[in-house]
Scaffold this motif. Structure first.
Motif, short mmCIF file in Angstrom:
data_model
loop_
_atom_site.label_atom_id
_atom_site.label_comp_id
_atom_site.label_asym_id
_atom_site.label_seq_id
_atom_site.Cartn_x
_atom_site.Cartn_y
_atom_site.Cartn_z
N GLY A 65 13.37 -0.77 -10.16
CA GLY A 65 14.73 -0.66 -10.67
C GLY A 65 15.73 -1.25 -9.70
O GLY A 65 15.38 -1.73 -8.62
N SER A 66 16.99 -1.23 -10.10
CA SER A 66 18.04 -1.74 -9.23
C SER A 66 18.23 -0.79 -8.06
O SER A 66 17.82 0.37 -8.10
CB SER A 66 19.35 -1.89 -10.01
N ARG A 67 18.87 -1.29 -7.00
CA ARG A 67 19.04 -0.49 -5.79
C ARG A 67 19.86 0.78 -6.05
O ARG A 67 19.64 1.80 -5.39
CB ARG A 67 19.72 -1.33 -4.70
N LEU A 68 20.81 0.71 -6.99
CA LEU A 68 21.67 1.86 -7.25
C LEU A 68 21.00 2.90 -8.15
O LEU A 68 21.52 4.01 -8.32
CB LEU A 68 22.98 1.40 -7.88
N LEU A 69 19.84 2.54 -8.74
CA LEU A 69 19.11 3.50 -9.57
C LEU A 69 17.85 3.94 -8.84
O LEU A 69 17.91 4.72 -7.92
CB LEU A 69 18.82 2.89 -10.94
N SER A 70 16.69 3.38 -9.21
CA SER A 70 15.42 3.86 -8.62
C SER A 70 14.83 2.88 -7.62
O SER A 70 13.74 3.11 -7.11
CB SER A 70 14.41 4.10 -9.74
N GLY A 71 15.54 1.78 -7.31
CA GLY A 71 14.92 0.69 -6.57
C GLY A 71 15.06 0.72 -5.06
O GLY A 71 14.42 -0.08 -4.38
N ALA A 128 15.53 -4.43 -7.40
CA ALA A 128 15.54 -4.62 -5.95
C ALA A 128 14.40 -5.51 -5.50
O ALA A 128 13.35 -5.60 -6.14
CB ALA A 128 15.45 -3.26 -5.26
N LEU A 129 14.60 -6.16 -4.37
CA LEU A 129 13.59 -6.99 -3.74
C LEU A 129 12.29 -6.19 -3.60
O LEU A 129 12.31 -5.02 -3.25
CB LEU A 129 14.11 -7.41 -2.36
N SER A 130 11.16 -6.84 -3.87
CA SER A 130 9.88 -6.13 -3.84
C SER A 130 9.58 -5.64 -2.43
O SER A 130 10.01 -6.23 -1.43
CB SER A 130 8.76 -7.04 -4.32
N PRO A 131 8.81 -4.55 -2.30
CA PRO A 131 8.44 -4.06 -0.97
C PRO A 131 7.73 -5.11 -0.12
O PRO A 131 7.99 -5.23 1.09
CB PRO A 131 7.51 -2.88 -1.28
N ALA A 132 6.84 -5.90 -0.73
CA ALA A 132 6.10 -6.92 0.03
C ALA A 132 7.04 -7.97 0.61
O ALA A 132 6.94 -8.33 1.79
CB ALA A 132 5.06 -7.58 -0.88
N ASP A 133 7.96 -8.49 -0.22
CA ASP A 133 8.91 -9.50 0.25
C ASP A 133 9.83 -8.93 1.32
O ASP A 133 10.15 -9.61 2.31
CB ASP A 133 9.75 -10.03 -0.92
N SER A 154 0.83 -1.21 0.00
CA SER A 154 0.00 0.00 0.00
C SER A 154 0.86 1.26 0.00
O SER A 154 0.52 2.26 -0.63
CB SER A 154 -0.92 0.00 1.22
N THR A 155 1.99 1.20 0.71
CA THR A 155 2.87 2.37 0.83
C THR A 155 3.78 2.53 -0.37
O THR A 155 3.93 3.64 -0.92
CB THR A 155 3.72 2.27 2.10
N PHE A 156 4.42 1.41 -0.80
CA PHE A 156 5.49 1.49 -1.80
C PHE A 156 5.13 0.93 -3.17
O PHE A 156 5.92 1.03 -4.11
CB PHE A 156 6.73 0.75 -1.29
N GLY A 157 3.95 0.30 -3.29
CA GLY A 157 3.57 -0.30 -4.57
C GLY A 157 4.02 -1.74 -4.67
O GLY A 157 4.61 -2.31 -3.76
N THR A 158 3.77 -2.35 -5.81
CA THR A 158 4.03 -3.79 -5.99
C THR A 158 5.47 -4.09 -6.36
O THR A 158 5.99 -5.16 -6.06
CB THR A 158 3.12 -4.37 -7.07
N GLY A 159 6.13 -3.18 -7.04
CA GLY A 159 7.49 -3.43 -7.50
C GLY A 159 8.44 -2.34 -7.10
O GLY A 159 8.03 -1.19 -6.85
#
Length: 387
Positions: free
Chosen positions: A77-83, A273-278, A69-74
């Motif tokens: 991007g990679s952690r060093l870019l938008s993830g 990056a690992l999904s917010p849910a996981d 709900s806060t961060f979305g499903t995905g």
């Protein structure tokens, strides 16, 4: 010249069938647990790596929902870019706290953690010494690194010592790699002796805690804690998808190691990056295993009870030596393993056959959970007696 360049695939499949190596998926349509619905049949589950029964825990589910709900499903991007998200940092701090290391790095899977770490640490001028029974991710990571790979006999410290004496000085760097709990056997690596050899021969040691994280050690920190090796210099890798009930992997170690891997581990740098849910589910699971040690206590009670029951009722059963929640019934061939696995399934027990090339000899793998009830364990032994 052949007219169909893909014809060999059908021939290869026929060979797989003939050797009884053919694999197929089986659909579970219920929430994870000690009892699941498999292909429409309610069945007692002895095939899961969900050792603490957290994959279906309502607290993990709600944490995943809140993060979505806060961060979305995905992560986009990679952690060093938008993830990168705040909860990624929270998870890494929680892992480092659990493992009592300076820092940690979260990956999208344990497999990727092994591939990325090994590729970053060694290359063509280096040596890898690998336990013969290591998981596929360790073996493939070793091959892909380009380093010279030599396998030592399973759990054999003397064999490893001989190889180090013979080979170590010929290479720039040396990396010893091993599972801590061997997932298809259930035994543990001789970690203190491996650490002593690594220090003696100026070698790095990487240990995969996939089946130990959350399970072994007074606080669930794994084999490193179990053997009293916390604080010694090594590289710890693990997964978030087994006892932690989520998805993903991690590397824990010194702050220098983690900083280096952020810049050099390709499977972290170039993967979304690992999904917010996981991430949130894994973070919640770490909190639970630290706050509820009774889950591990119950798991070991179940393991001990099942072992005692098997010794009493089935003294001739060929169980491989095990110090974990994994018990393996060794069989002569793949056909026998398939037959027994199918018979168990018909009687309401899900304990599938494990066959080559995954393992050198076929077996039935039994995975014990903290949420198994006494009647589940007793039914397993009764059905094994009948088949």
């Amino acid at each position: 010249m052949p007219t169909d360049p893909y014809a060999w695939i059908q021939r290869s499949l026929a060979t797989i069938h003939k050797a009884d190596w053919y694999r197929f998926v089986q659909t579970i349509s219920s929430r994870p647990g000690a009892v699941v619905c498999l292909e429409g049949q309610e069945i007692i589950n002895f095939a899961s790596n969900d050792y603490l029964g957290l994959a279906g825990d309502e607290r993990l589910i709600q944490a995943a929902i809140a993060a979505t709900s806060t961060f979305g499903t995905g992560s986009t991007g990679s952690r060093l870019l938008s993830g990168h998200r705040r909860i990624h940092g929270e998870l890494e701090r929680a892992i480092a706290s659990l493992k009592q290391t300076e820092d940690a790095l979260a990956f999208s899977s344990g497999y990727l953690a092994n591939l990325g770490a090994i590729a970053a640490l060694v290359g063509k001028r280096d040596l890898i010494l690998s336990d013969r029974y290591n998981h596929s991710s360790l073996k493939n990571g070793a091959i892909l690194s380009g380093a010279t790979v030599v396998e030592y006999a399973h759990g054999d410290v003397q064999d490893l010592n001989v190889l180090l004496e013979k080979e170590r000085e010929l290479y720039r760097r040396c990396l010893i790699i091993t599972d801590s709990v061997f997932s298809m056997d259930g035994d543990l690596c001789p970690l203190p002796a491996l650490l002593d050899l690594a220090e003696q021969f100026n070698s790095m040691l990487l240990v995969d805690e996939a089946h130990a994280t959350g399970v072994l050690g007074a606080n669930g920190a794994g084999c490193v804690e179990h053997f009293g090796c916390t604080g010694r210099q090594l590289i710890q890798i693990g997964t978030l998808s087994k006892a932690l009930g989520s998805l993903g992997g991690y590397i824990a170690g010194s702050s220098t190691l983690i900083d280096f891997l952020r810049n050099r581990a390709p499977s972290w740098i170039y993967t979304t990056a690992l999904s917010p849910a996981d991430t949130a589910a894994a973070l919640e699971a770490i909190k639970i295993i630290q706050q509820e040690p009774q889950r591990r206590t119950q798991l070991w009670r179940n393991v001990d009870y099942l072992k005692q029951l098997i010794m009493q009722e089935l003294p001739d059963l060929k169980l491989l030596p095990s110090e974990s929640a994994i018990l393996c019934l060794q069989l002569n061939d793949a056909a026998s393993a398939l037959k027994i696995g199918n018979q168990l399934k018909k009687e309401g027990i899900f304990a599938p056959a494990i066959r080559p090339p995954t393992v050198p000899t076929s077996r039935i793998r039994i995975s014990v959970m903290a949420t198994h009830e006494i009647n589940h364990l007793e039914k397993l032994v009764a059905v094994l007696s009948s088949v």
